[in-house]
Write a protein that holds these residues in place. Structure first.
Motif, PDB file in Angstrom:
ATOM      1  N   ASP A 174      -3.641  -1.880  10.893  1.00  0.00           N
ATOM      2  CA  ASP A 174      -3.539  -2.721  12.083  1.00  0.00           C
ATOM      3  C   ASP A 174      -2.682  -3.937  11.787  1.00  0.00           C
ATOM      4  O   ASP A 174      -1.887  -4.359  12.591  1.00  0.00           O
ATOM      5  CB  ASP A 174      -4.931  -3.182  12.502  1.00  0.00           C
ATOM      6  CG  ASP A 174      -5.376  -2.598  13.823  1.00  0.00           C
ATOM      7  OD1 ASP A 174      -6.454  -2.961  14.262  1.00  0.00           O
ATOM      8  OD2 ASP A 174      -4.613  -1.810  14.396  1.00  0.00           O
ATOM      9  N   ASP A 175      -2.891  -4.516  10.619  1.00  0.00           N
ATOM     10  CA  ASP A 175      -2.120  -5.679  10.193  1.00  0.00           C
ATOM     11  C   ASP A 175      -2.130  -5.739   8.675  1.00  0.00           C
ATOM     12  O   ASP A 175      -2.616  -4.837   8.012  1.00  0.00           O
ATOM     13  CB  ASP A 175      -2.678  -6.963  10.810  1.00  0.00           C
ATOM     14  CG  ASP A 175      -4.139  -7.206  10.470  1.00  0.00           C
ATOM     15  OD1 ASP A 175      -4.547  -6.945   9.317  1.00  0.00           O
ATOM     16  OD2 ASP A 175      -4.883  -7.668  11.348  1.00  0.00           O
ATOM     17  N   ASP A 176      -1.589  -6.826   8.117  1.00  0.00           N
ATOM     18  CA  ASP A 176      -1.487  -6.940   6.660  1.00  0.00           C
ATOM     19  C   ASP A 176      -2.852  -7.032   5.984  1.00  0.00           C
ATOM     20  O   ASP A 176      -2.979  -6.741   4.809  1.00  0.00           O
ATOM     21  CB  ASP A 176      -0.669  -8.180   6.290  1.00  0.00           C
ATOM     22  CG  ASP A 176       0.797  -8.016   6.654  1.00  0.00           C
ATOM     23  OD1 ASP A 176       1.235  -6.860   6.796  1.00  0.00           O
ATOM     24  OD2 ASP A 176       1.487  -9.042   6.796  1.00  0.00           O
ATOM     25  N   GLU A 177      -3.856  -7.465   6.723  1.00  0.00           N
ATOM     26  CA  GLU A 177      -5.180  -7.675   6.135  1.00  0.00           C
ATOM     27  C   GLU A 177      -6.045  -6.412   6.170  1.00  0.00           C
ATOM     28  O   GLU A 177      -6.961  -6.264   5.380  1.00  0.00           O
ATOM     29  CB  GLU A 177      -5.873  -8.809   6.905  1.00  0.00           C
ATOM     30  CG  GLU A 177      -7.081  -9.364   6.235  1.00  0.00           C
ATOM     31  CD  GLU A 177      -7.659 -10.535   7.003  1.00  0.00           C
ATOM     32  OE1 GLU A 177      -8.379 -10.287   8.000  1.00  0.00           O
ATOM     33  OE2 GLU A 177      -7.409 -11.673   6.606  1.00  0.00           O
ATOM     34  N   LEU A 178      -5.759  -5.503   7.081  1.00  0.00           N
ATOM     35  CA  LEU A 178      -6.588  -4.308   7.275  1.00  0.00           C
ATOM     36  C   LEU A 178      -5.863  -3.068   6.755  1.00  0.00           C
ATOM     37  O   LEU A 178      -4.736  -2.781   7.163  1.00  0.00           O
ATOM     38  CB  LEU A 178      -6.922  -4.127   8.757  1.00  0.00           C
ATOM     39  CG  LEU A 178      -7.821  -2.965   9.118  1.00  0.00           C
ATOM     40  CD1 LEU A 178      -9.202  -3.125   8.488  1.00  0.00           C
ATOM     41  CD2 LEU A 178      -7.951  -2.859  10.627  1.00  0.00           C
ATOM     42  N   VAL A 179      -6.504  -2.363   5.841  1.00  0.00           N
ATOM     43  CA  VAL A 179      -5.924  -1.159   5.250  1.00  0.00           C
ATOM     44  C   VAL A 179      -6.908  -0.015   5.449  1.00  0.00           C
ATOM     45  O   VAL A 179      -8.098  -0.153   5.180  1.00  0.00           O
ATOM     46  CB  VAL A 179      -5.662  -1.357   3.740  1.00  0.00           C
ATOM     47  CG1 VAL A 179      -5.157  -0.074   3.099  1.00  0.00           C
ATOM     48  CG2 VAL A 179      -4.672  -2.485   3.520  1.00  0.00           C
ATOM     49  N   GLY A 180      -6.395   1.109   5.911  1.00  0.00           N
ATOM     50  CA  GLY A 180      -7.242   2.278   6.097  1.00  0.00           C
ATOM     51  C   GLY A 180      -7.368   3.084   4.820  1.00  0.00           C
ATOM     52  O   GLY A 180      -6.416   3.231   4.066  1.00  0.00           O
ATOM     53  N   LEU A 181      -8.577   3.577   4.561  1.00  0.00           N
ATOM     54  CA  LEU A 181      -8.839   4.469   3.430  1.00  0.00           C
ATOM     55  C   LEU A 181      -9.369   5.784   3.984  1.00  0.00           C
ATOM     56  O   LEU A 181     -10.026   5.805   5.022  1.00  0.00           O
ATOM     57  CB  LEU A 181      -9.899   3.880   2.487  1.00  0.00           C
ATOM     58  CG  LEU A 181      -9.571   2.630   1.696  1.00  0.00           C
ATOM     59  CD1 LEU A 181     -10.785   2.187   0.891  1.00  0.00           C
ATOM     60  CD2 LEU A 181      -8.389   2.860   0.782  1.00  0.00           C
TER      61      LEU A 181
END
Length: 181
Positions: free
Chosen positions: A110-117
């Motif tokens: 979604d943005d630089d702070e949120l990463v999907g695993l």
């Protein structure tokens, strides 16, 4: 190896010692400590990093579908001074928050702070995020504190330093004449 995100200076390979196995952890807050040394800075492949020592504290809040990590770095990076080109220690204390969401889609962002695993993931490697926290928080200009640059370079710079001579702007003369009247 992590893909280079927009604005990243270089991708960095994941180092196994920065992996947190979260699958066996209970929901709640957990603390992890890491020590980054010359080997870490050499692995970054950033030529300006001569080495360093950096303590890292990771506070992880784990829930069923989220891992919220607060990464705090404190230490120094060895670099060359931009003024005298002598090695120096650049102190650094910084924090960064990184959120991992178990989505089933590894590329979800979604943005630089949120990463999907991947929702089947059992561990997360933080090497890239340590690198990012350090790189994004270093000052752009690296200079010794006043008086600590190489004295030979300081002396040479003083000899070639040119002080501009003040040049009178004739428009000021016209304004001064108006002021006298």
């Amino acid at each position: 190896s992590f893909p280079a995100a927009p604005g990243d200076r270089t991708p960095m390979d994941a180092l196994p010692e920065h992996t947190i196995a979260f699958s066996g952890l209970k929901d709640g807050r957990h603390e992890f400590r890491f020590m980054l040394n010359d080997a870490f800075f050499a692995a970054t492949a950033v030529e300006e990093y001569l080495g360093g020592e950096m303590g890292v504290v990771v506070l992880m809040d784990k829930s069923e579908f989220l891992l919220v990590t607060n990464i705090a770095v404190d230490g120094h990076v060895r670099l060359l001074c931009d003024r005298c080109a002598a090695p120096m220690q650049q102190p650094l204390k910084a924090e960064q928050r990184q959120i991992f969401k178990l989505t089933g889609e590894e590329d979800y962002q979604d943005d630089d702070e949120l990463v999907g695993l991947d929702d089947q993931a059992t561990e997360v490697n933080l090497t890239h995020y340590f690198f990012e926290c350090i790189s994004l928080n270093l000052p752009i200009r690296h200079v010794h504190p006043a008086g600590q640059c190489d004295p030979e370079v300081e002396a040479a710079m003083a000899q070639v330093s040119v002080e501009p001579e003040p040049v009178e702007d004739p428009r000021w003369d016209a304004l001064k004449a108006l002021k006298k009247n």
